[in-house]
Design an enzyme around this catalytic site. Structure first.
Site: not given
Length: 463
Positions: A125, A62
């Site tokens: 993240y 992605h």
């Protein structure tokens, strides 16, 4: 330690893990230390954690329109990153095993994926933008033959979502476009020069007052600002005398001070570099030498005061260039064009001879701005005018008459006080010394043209 990878901007970060019998501790993200070491100050706004029970869980590839800082809180992964940004490195691949001692900075547009190598892996993240339905994403198939990623666990034995299995191959990926540059004041002299320099490149957007109201209290909502990398603010209220009136004063402050303050806040919130064009009028003109960038401000009139306030606001943005210039000449109404017209009509004007400075041609200002951006020069304030010996307005008028084949003795010098003595309306005070020191910008490698040569070229062009 920060390590570069074959993908521009994709960085490997070695983290210090402190462990004992109780477990371990690490500083996963520490802004001051990590930016000093070379990581971008990317301004994270959200922290996400993806927990994976089984070995072989595989997610990606992605590419989102924001930066990410990925790490592992527990377990271990095999990570694969593919550059999906438009440009010469499109399709470049980097892979690495990541445990608690490493992190990866993933720039906007680089495809991100991972495969878990231990059970109970927690993948964390930080991102510097919130999810948006209007954002542009790109995806790549995990099994793409061109990328040829050597997954430790074959994909036919791994745990994948059906959505990830259906992503396109590299030949069918839409590259992530580069972040945009916004030029405000596009209908002004400098705006036209910036358009002439950059042309209609798809990542550059030009806006005039009809396209974008910089004085709006809703400016934050006027664009999806995270799609922008740079704002060049060439908009200004430049009616120096009208700024002294009751009607002009609030407009000058709105455009020259309040609007830059809003842009500075937007720039900081979205990681944008803000370029702001300033003026010699922020000084009082009493210096016996050329003004340096760090000289104290001392504006005389409303225009100068509003420009000085704008400078102070822009300087609060982490990524800023303040371009201080003077006596601007470009495509539009200006002093040189006025003198050309007067000479052609046989008019012998009076021109002030007690204000000293240098002309600044918009082509040179535009080129200087591009140089600072392309060379990643240190952020801050830079003087930018033509080079050469300073002149008075009367000197320049005589040069215009001479270069256009007219008698320069037809210029009658006069003082500023005498010139404006019969003025019916408001008159703004002018700095007597507008000469700006050019040492700082020249030290970056940009050498402005000599004013006399630039004037001759300008007059030889199709005015």
């Amino acid at each position: 330690m920060i390590t570069q990878t074959p993908i521009p901007g994709l960085l490997v970060v070695d983290l210090t893990v402190h462990g004992d019998s109780r477990g371990w501790f690490k500083e996963n993200w520490q802004r001051q230390k990590m930016t000093a070491a070379g990581l971008p100050d990317f301004g994270p706004v959200q922290n996400n954690i993806s927990f994976n029970d089984a070995v072989g869980t595989t997610r990606g590839i992605h590419a989102e329109p924001w930066d990410k800082y990925v790490s592992v809180a527990s377990g271990r992964i095999f990570g694969a990153w593919v550059d999906l940004r438009e440009g010469p490195t499109f399709g470049v691949v980097f892979t690495a095993e990541i445990d608690a001692s490493k992190a990866i900075f993933v720039p906007r547009g680089v495809g991100n994926s991972y495969q878990t190598l231990e059970p109970g892996t927690a993948y964390a993240y930080l991102v510097n933008d919130h999810w948006s339905a209007d954002a542009t994403y790109s995806f790549l198939n995990l099994a793409d033959e061109t990328a040829d990623i050597a997954w430790p666990i074959p994909l036919d034995e791994a745990e994948l979502s059906e959505k990830d299995r259906a992503h396109p191959g590299l030949d069918n990926v839409t590259p992530v476009p580069r972040r945009k540059t916004l030029v405000t004041g596009a209908d002004g002299q400098l705006g036209r020069a910036l358009r002439a320099l950059h042309g209609d490149q798809p990542h550059i957007e030009y806006a005039d007052r009809a396209d974008l109201d910089l004085t709006s209290t809703r400016l934050e909502d006027a664009r999806r600002w995270h799609d922008y990398d740079t704002i060049i603010n060439a908009a200004a209220y430049t009616a120096v005398d009208t700024a002294e009136t009751a009607d002009g004063r609030p407009l000058a402050w709105a455009v020259n001070a309040a609007a830059p303050a809003q842009l500075a806040r937007i720039a900081d919130d979205h990681g944008i570099t803000l370029v702001h064009v300033s003026s010699d009028y922020v000084f009082d003109g009493t210096s016996e030498r050329a003004y340096r960038e760090d000289d104290p401000l001392g504006p005389l009139g409303v225009y100068g005061q509003s420009k000085a306030a704008g400078d102070l606001a822009v300087a609060t943005a982490r990524r800023h260039y303040i371009i201080r210039t003077s006596w601007v000449i470009g495509d539009g109404a200006n002093f040189v064009r006025t003198m050309v017209s007067l000479a052609a009509r046989g008019i012998h004007p009076k021109v002030v001879d007690d204000q000293t400075g240098r002309l600044a041609f918009t082509a040179d200002i535009a080129a200087g701005i591009r140089h600072l951006l392309d060379s990643a020069a240190p952020y801050g304030t830079y003087n930018l005018t033509s080079a050469g010996e300073p002149s008075t307005w009367a000197d320049i008028a005589r040069d215009v008459f001479r270069l256009t084949g007219h008698d320069p003795t037809h210029i009658t010098p006069t003082s500023t006080a005498d010139y404006f003595a019969a003025a019916a309306g408001a008159v703004a005070p002018r700095p007597r010394n507008s000469v700006l020191d050019l040492d700082k910008i020249e030290a970056t490698g940009f050498i402005p043209r000599d004013s006399a040569n630039a004037l001759e070229s300008y007059l030889a062009s199709d005015l």
